[in-house]
Design a protein around this motif. Structure first.
Motif, mmCIF file in Angstrom:
data_model
loop_
_atom_site.group_PDB
_atom_site.id
_atom_site.type_symbol
_atom_site.label_atom_id
_atom_site.label_comp_id
_atom_site.label_asym_id
_atom_site.label_seq_id
_atom_site.Cartn_x
_atom_site.Cartn_y
_atom_site.Cartn_z
ATOM 1 N N LEU A 104 0.858 -1.108 0.299
ATOM 2 C CA LEU A 104 -0.088 0.141 0.031
ATOM 3 C C LEU A 104 0.865 1.373 -0.003
ATOM 4 C CD1 LEU A 104 -2.793 1.014 0.037
ATOM 5 C CD2 LEU A 104 -2.894 0.923 2.332
ATOM 6 N N LYS A 105 1.894 1.203 0.811
ATOM 7 C CA LYS A 105 2.757 2.440 0.753
ATOM 8 C C LYS A 105 3.419 2.815 -0.614
ATOM 9 C CE LYS A 105 7.023 1.622 2.007
ATOM 10 N NZ LYS A 105 8.263 1.241 3.059
ATOM 11 N N HIS A 108 0.817 4.068 -2.947
ATOM 12 C CA HIS A 108 0.431 5.405 -2.626
ATOM 13 C C HIS A 108 1.629 6.266 -3.241
ATOM 14 C CE1 HIS A 108 -1.788 7.535 0.692
ATOM 15 N NE2 HIS A 108 -1.284 8.242 0.030
ATOM 16 N N ASN A 111 1.756 6.270 -7.410
ATOM 17 C CA ASN A 111 0.333 7.000 -7.877
ATOM 18 C C ASN A 111 0.362 8.267 -7.750
ATOM 19 O OD1 ASN A 111 -0.308 4.414 -8.988
ATOM 20 N ND2 ASN A 111 -1.854 3.988 -7.000
ATOM 21 N N ASP A 112 1.024 8.851 -6.437
ATOM 22 C CA ASP A 112 0.967 10.055 -6.168
ATOM 23 C C ASP A 112 2.090 10.781 -7.219
ATOM 24 O OD1 ASP A 112 -0.868 10.149 -4.378
ATOM 25 O OD2 ASP A 112 0.372 10.572 -2.749
ATOM 26 N N ASP A 139 -6.622 -3.531 1.624
ATOM 27 C CA ASP A 139 -5.708 -2.434 1.321
ATOM 28 C C ASP A 139 -5.734 -1.703 -0.149
ATOM 29 O OD1 ASP A 139 -4.204 -2.499 3.752
ATOM 30 O OD2 ASP A 139 -2.498 -3.297 3.180
ATOM 31 N N GLU A 143 -6.943 1.770 -1.713
ATOM 32 C CA GLU A 143 -6.373 2.400 -2.726
ATOM 33 C C GLU A 143 -7.094 2.891 -4.081
ATOM 34 O OE1 GLU A 143 -3.679 4.117 -2.375
ATOM 35 O OE2 GLU A 143 -2.821 4.574 -4.597
ATOM 36 N N ARG A 146 -8.943 5.732 -2.897
ATOM 37 C CA ARG A 146 -8.425 6.986 -3.016
ATOM 38 C C ARG A 146 -8.193 7.563 -4.118
ATOM 39 N NH1 ARG A 146 -3.181 9.344 -2.506
ATOM 40 N NH2 ARG A 146 -2.288 7.471 -3.796
#
Ligand code: URA
Ligand code: ZN
Length: 378
Positions: A104-105, A108, A111-112, A139, A143, A146
């Protein structure tokens, strides 16, 4: 003079700097290998066959240059090939290999990073995000949810292994449900090819040719067929899937796949609302192909484009380049033969209106892209 119709590239990859740092920190596939020869480029070791110890480090995998990482190089490539806008995606093998707690980290972060790159090039770049598929389903769904807050995200790219048991795994249901609900396009892309023994004992003599030309397309064909057979499209009728490399061999083999199903006693017969009897999934292969599936036009032949159009319809085939893979071997060349071959395949397979649709209009409509009119609005 009328402006040129837009060209949209929906199959074009990057390795953002966060992902490169991840590859650099590793010593098993996938990783970056630094050959000991002075001045030699690092090698990208991503395919299982790339890590062949019988080859010298300087000839394993492929050299990685700034075209894999530097968005400025991609923008120059786009301008050299008159590409109006691109939907960029992380290249294989995405995050499949991470320990479950790390996924997940990294998703994140990557994708950012893609979102921030796209926002610096408004009207030119959008993204297909990546999912932490080794993590828990919850998880992954977190995402997906998000991604709604990332304005340039238009879908997700994923491989064929799912949570490790493939795409017919019932444990994927909460993920298909979240993807269907979010209306994000799922870009299905191969990575693993076929089992190495099928390439034979002389495989290393043929380098990447067998895995890329035959392993990749068969991998996607099998993955999609397993999804269909297991009823994913019966349970998630609004799921939207874009299949790489013109669907592998699906356009050519759809008839055979369906015929095998209709001759399989193991599947109970059922009757649809029009009284038509059939076996297998409730929604027929043709129904799924013409409602849920889009194919890219990365097939390098007029015959391939015609087959894709014949199977899913002209409005569901989308131009792509697979940049930065398949660069010209002659380093000075400005135009890439791989790109020109795909462009010519589209324009020779289709009339003017069909070419316009496949080269750009279909992607603009499907993904709701607002391109800069100066860049080609036709
Ligand atoms: N080779 C890869 O590993 N990935 C692609 O997308 C194309 C070629
Ligand atoms: Zn690709």
């Amino acid at each position: 003079m009328a402006s040129e119709p837009p060209i949209i590239d929906i199959h074009t990859h990057v390795y953002p700097s966060s992902y490169i740092s991840l590859l650099r920190s590793r010593v098993t596939v996938p990783y970056l290998l630094n050959p000991s020869e002075k001045g030699a480029s690092p090698r990208l070791i991503i395919l299982p066959s790339d890590d062949d110890p019988s080859l010298l480090p300087g000839s394993r995998g492929r050299p990685i240059d700034p075209s894999y990482t530097d968005i400025g190089v991609k923008l120059k490539f786009m301008s050299d090939h008159r590409i109006t806008a691109s939907v960029i995606s992380l290249a294989n093998p995405w995050l499949d290999f991470l320990p479950p707690t790390e996924g997940l980290k990294w998703a994140h972060m990557i994708n950012d990073e893609l979102e921030s790159t796209c926002s610096r090039h408004q009207g030119k770049l959008w993204a297909f995000a990546t999912l932490p598929l080794s993590a828990s389903p919850s998880d992954i769904v977190t995402e997906i949810d998000r991604l709604r807050s990332l304005p340039h995200s238009r879908g997700i790219i994923m491989g064929t292994t799912g949570l490790s048991n493939g795409l017919d795994d019932p444990n994927l249901d909460s993920i298909w449900a979240a993807l269907e609900e979010s209306k994000l396009l799922v870009f299905l892309h191969p990575h693993y090819g076929l089992p190495a023994p099928l390439y034979g004992p002389r495989a290393s003599e043929y380098s990447h040719v067998l895995p890329l030309s035959l392993g990749f397309p068969m991998e996607t064909t099998i993955a999609f067929t397993r999804m269909w057979l297991s009823g994913v499209f019966d349970r998630y009728p609004e799921l939207k899937l874009l299949i790489a490399h013109s669907g592998g061999t699906i356009p050519f083999l759809a008839g055979r796949i369906d015929s095998c199903v209709q001759h399989e006693r193991h599947f109970p017969e059922h009757t649809d609302e029009n009284g038509i009897k059939s076996r297998g999934p409730k929604r027929s292969l043709d129904q799924v192909l013409s409602n849920n599936i889009w194919l890219d036009a990365v097939v390098y032949s007029e015959t391939g484009v015609k087959a894709a159009v014949e199977k899913v319809g002209q409005e569901r085939v989308l131009f792509g380049t697979d940049h930065p893979f398949f660069p010209p071997l002659d380093e000075g060349a400005e135009k890439w033969a791989s790109v020109e071959t795909n462009l010519n395949a589209v324009t020779s397979a289709q009339d003017k209106a069909g070419s316009r649709a496949i080269l750009g209009a279909n992607a603009i409509e499907l993904l709701g892209l607002e391109i800069n009119p100066r860049e080609g609005g036709g």
